[in-house]
Design a protein around this motif. Structure first.
Motif, short mmCIF file in Angstrom:
data_model
loop_
_atom_site.label_atom_id
_atom_site.label_comp_id
_atom_site.label_asym_id
_atom_site.label_seq_id
_atom_site.Cartn_x
_atom_site.Cartn_y
_atom_site.Cartn_z
N ARG A 1 0.83 -1.21 0.00
CA ARG A 1 0.00 0.00 0.00
C ARG A 1 0.86 1.25 0.00
NH1 ARG A 1 -5.13 1.64 0.65
NH2 ARG A 1 -6.04 -0.31 1.32
N GLN A 2 1.95 1.24 0.78
CA GLN A 2 2.84 2.40 0.81
C GLN A 2 3.49 2.66 -0.55
OE1 GLN A 2 5.48 1.38 4.06
NE2 GLN A 2 4.21 2.43 5.58
N GLU A 3 3.88 1.59 -1.23
CA GLU A 3 4.58 1.74 -2.51
C GLU A 3 3.64 2.02 -3.68
OE1 GLU A 3 7.06 -1.68 -3.15
OE2 GLU A 3 8.20 -1.31 -1.31
N THR A 4 2.41 1.51 -3.62
CA THR A 4 1.54 1.60 -4.79
C THR A 4 0.21 2.31 -4.53
OG1 THR A 4 0.38 -0.48 -4.36
CG2 THR A 4 2.44 -0.61 -5.62
N GLY A 5 -0.18 2.40 -3.27
CA GLY A 5 -1.49 2.95 -2.94
C GLY A 5 -2.60 1.92 -3.00
N HIS A 6 -2.24 0.67 -3.26
CA HIS A 6 -3.22 -0.41 -3.38
C HIS A 6 -2.78 -1.60 -2.54
CE1 HIS A 6 -5.09 1.68 -6.74
NE2 HIS A 6 -3.87 1.88 -7.21
N ILE A 7 -3.68 -2.55 -2.34
CA ILE A 7 -3.32 -3.77 -1.64
C ILE A 7 -3.28 -4.92 -2.64
CG2 ILE A 7 -4.25 -3.04 0.58
CD1 ILE A 7 -6.71 -4.81 0.02
N ALA A 8 -2.57 -5.96 -2.27
CA ALA A 8 -2.48 -7.15 -3.12
C ALA A 8 -3.66 -8.07 -2.79
CB ALA A 8 -1.16 -7.88 -2.88
N LEU A 9 -4.36 -8.50 -3.81
CA LEU A 9 -5.47 -9.45 -3.66
C LEU A 9 -5.34 -10.53 -4.74
CD1 LEU A 9 -8.43 -6.98 -3.02
CD2 LEU A 9 -7.31 -8.46 -1.35
N PRO A 10 -4.23 -11.30 -4.70
CA PRO A 10 -3.96 -12.26 -5.77
C PRO A 10 -4.75 -13.57 -5.66
CG PRO A 10 -2.23 -12.37 -4.16
CD PRO A 10 -3.16 -11.27 -3.72
N VAL A 11 -6.02 -13.47 -5.33
CA VAL A 11 -6.88 -14.64 -5.20
C VAL A 11 -7.65 -14.81 -6.51
CG1 VAL A 11 -8.77 -15.69 -3.91
CG2 VAL A 11 -7.07 -14.26 -2.71
N PRO A 12 -7.44 -15.92 -7.21
CA PRO A 12 -8.09 -16.12 -8.51
C PRO A 12 -9.61 -16.20 -8.41
CG PRO A 12 -6.32 -17.70 -8.19
CD PRO A 12 -6.55 -17.02 -6.88
N LYS A 13 -10.26 -15.81 -9.49
CA LYS A 13 -11.71 -15.96 -9.58
C LYS A 13 -12.09 -16.27 -11.02
CE LYS A 13 -13.03 -11.10 -10.06
NZ LYS A 13 -13.84 -10.04 -9.49
N ILE A 14 -13.33 -16.68 -11.20
CA ILE A 14 -13.79 -17.12 -12.51
C ILE A 14 -15.16 -16.52 -12.80
CG2 ILE A 14 -14.80 -19.22 -11.56
CD1 ILE A 14 -14.06 -20.67 -14.16
N TYR A 15 -15.36 -16.19 -14.05
CA TYR A 15 -16.69 -15.86 -14.58
C TYR A 15 -16.96 -16.91 -15.64
CZ TYR A 15 -20.27 -13.79 -17.49
OH TYR A 15 -21.41 -13.59 -18.22
N ASP A 16 -18.06 -17.63 -15.53
CA ASP A 16 -18.31 -18.74 -16.45
C ASP A 16 -19.77 -18.74 -16.87
OD1 ASP A 16 -18.44 -21.09 -17.84
OD2 ASP A 16 -17.88 -22.37 -16.16
N SER A 17 -20.02 -18.38 -18.12
CA SER A 17 -21.38 -18.44 -18.65
C SER A 17 -21.48 -19.42 -19.81
CB SER A 17 -21.84 -17.04 -19.07
OG SER A 17 -21.07 -16.60 -20.18
N VAL A 18 -20.47 -20.29 -19.94
CA VAL A 18 -20.47 -21.29 -20.99
C VAL A 18 -21.27 -22.50 -20.51
CG1 VAL A 18 -19.02 -22.86 -22.34
CG2 VAL A 18 -18.24 -20.53 -21.89
N PRO A 19 -22.30 -22.89 -21.25
CA PRO A 19 -23.04 -24.10 -20.85
C PRO A 19 -22.12 -25.32 -20.93
CG PRO A 19 -24.21 -22.90 -22.59
CD PRO A 19 -22.86 -22.28 -22.46
N GLY A 20 -22.15 -26.16 -19.94
CA GLY A 20 -21.25 -27.32 -19.92
C GLY A 20 -19.82 -26.89 -19.66
#
Length: 150
Positions: free
Chosen positions: A126-145
């Protein structure tokens, strides 16, 4: 999103491994309903794998392998590893985007949690970039099957 919309395909697989990757989709449904109205890359018949949660920085880790050679660890590396190791838990003979995500998330989560839950790391980030690290993967999936990758 406009560039992706211009690709004429039955379905589309997108992998985003960078800081703020989670910002590319508004909501993150798993098997979303067709016609979801939102902002971002959401679209019917699209699967988007992201390396971070919304609003967070990603990470990449430089380390050494067992032979002492330099090695770069990232979420993308584990998605690719799922394919090369033919990770197919449902035994249908196909590595799907969803299966690759599950493999990569499981492999990446220890690193993600270490950096996300480390007060010292988060304070420095946060001090170096102004942001926090949130390297937790996520998915968006609208493909049937399942979306076949290999």
């Amino acid at each position: 999103d406009q560039h992706l919309d211009a690709i004429h395909a039955k379905s589309l697989f997108v992998l985003i491994d960078c800081c703020f990757a989670g910002n590319f989709v508004h909501g993150v449904p798993w098997r979303t309903v067709p016609g979801l109205i939102s902002k971002g890359l959401e679209d019917p018949n699209r699967i988007v794998l992201m390396s971070t949660l919304r609003g967070g920085l990603g990470i990449g880790i430089t380390t050494k392998d067992a032979q002492g050679n330099p090695e770069y660890l990232s979420f993308t590396r584990y998605v690719a590893e799922a394919i090369t190791k033919h990770y197919d838990p449902n035994h249908d003979g196909i590595v799907s985007g969803e299966e690759a995500y599950l493999y990569a998330r499981h492999a990446w989560l220890p690193f993600a949690l270490y950096y996300t839950l480390s007060p010292k790391w988060q304070k420095q980030t946060r001090q170096e970039t102004g942001h926090i690290a949130l390297p937790v993967p996520k998915i968006y999936d609208s493909v049937p099957g399942d979306f076949p990758l290999a």
